[in-house]
Scaffold this motif. Sequence first.
Motif, mmCIF file in Angstrom:
data_model
loop_
_atom_site.group_PDB
_atom_site.id
_atom_site.type_symbol
_atom_site.label_atom_id
_atom_site.label_comp_id
_atom_site.label_asym_id
_atom_site.label_seq_id
_atom_site.Cartn_x
_atom_site.Cartn_y
_atom_site.Cartn_z
ATOM 1 N N THR A 17 0.841 -1.187 0.000
ATOM 2 C CA THR A 17 0.000 0.000 0.000
ATOM 3 C C THR A 17 0.880 1.242 0.000
ATOM 4 O OG1 THR A 17 -1.665 -1.190 1.280
ATOM 5 C CG2 THR A 17 -1.865 1.195 1.215
ATOM 6 N N TYR A 19 0.890 5.582 0.231
ATOM 7 C CA TYR A 19 0.174 6.807 0.588
ATOM 8 C C TYR A 19 1.058 7.980 0.198
ATOM 9 C CZ TYR A 19 -1.681 10.640 3.364
ATOM 10 O OH TYR A 19 -2.201 11.859 3.767
ATOM 11 N N HIS A 33 2.386 10.020 11.356
ATOM 12 C CA HIS A 33 1.939 8.792 10.698
ATOM 13 C C HIS A 33 2.371 7.563 11.499
ATOM 14 C CE1 HIS A 33 0.233 10.509 7.097
ATOM 15 N NE2 HIS A 33 1.357 11.111 6.759
ATOM 16 N N SER A 39 -3.113 10.201 9.399
ATOM 17 C CA SER A 39 -4.334 10.238 8.603
ATOM 18 C C SER A 39 -5.076 8.931 8.849
ATOM 19 C CB SER A 39 -4.025 10.399 7.113
ATOM 20 O OG SER A 39 -3.489 9.207 6.587
ATOM 21 N N PHE A 41 -6.246 6.969 6.577
ATOM 22 C CA PHE A 41 -5.755 5.987 5.606
ATOM 23 C C PHE A 41 -4.484 5.303 6.104
ATOM 24 C CE2 PHE A 41 -3.331 4.474 2.022
ATOM 25 C CZ PHE A 41 -4.283 3.893 1.197
ATOM 26 N N THR A 42 -3.506 6.082 6.539
ATOM 27 C CA THR A 42 -2.243 5.478 6.967
ATOM 28 C C THR A 42 -2.436 4.651 8.234
ATOM 29 O OG1 THR A 42 -1.565 7.513 8.100
ATOM 30 C CG2 THR A 42 -0.745 7.167 5.860
ATOM 31 N N CYS A 47 0.492 2.257 7.179
ATOM 32 C CA CYS A 47 1.547 2.887 6.374
ATOM 33 C C CYS A 47 2.417 3.741 7.287
ATOM 34 C CB CYS A 47 0.930 3.725 5.256
ATOM 35 S SG CYS A 47 0.044 2.756 4.039
ATOM 36 N N LYS A 70 -0.282 11.556 -7.596
ATOM 37 C CA LYS A 70 -1.505 10.820 -7.254
ATOM 38 C C LYS A 70 -2.237 10.325 -8.498
ATOM 39 C CE LYS A 70 -2.442 12.369 -2.608
ATOM 40 N NZ LYS A 70 -3.442 12.865 -1.666
#
Length: 99
Positions: A17, A19, A33, A39, A41-42, A47, A70
């Motif tokens: 994955t 990011y 992180h 975040s 997501f992380t 991540c 991105k």
Amino acid sequence: MQKSGYVYIMSNKLRTTLYIGVTSDLETRVYQHRAGEGSKFTKVYNCHDLIYYEIYDEIESAIAREKVLKRWNRRWKEDLIKEFNPRLKDLWNDIQGFN
């Protein structure tokens, strides 16, 4: 005074994955992180490893570059990362003291 910026890529241990983020303080942001505060997501995808970064004189340039990256496909991102960091090692120790 212009604020400098960084584009960075975080990944999980298996490097499955990616990011992509942007910040004006790379060391602090990567620490966040790693602590699960960076975040959603992380945090969800674990991540916590910094595997790539770019430095810019102006934060606006970093933001523009983040938007470009991105949109890239996975292969292009992997090639970019491997050119910078062939072993895909966590670069956390390398950025200590960036502030």
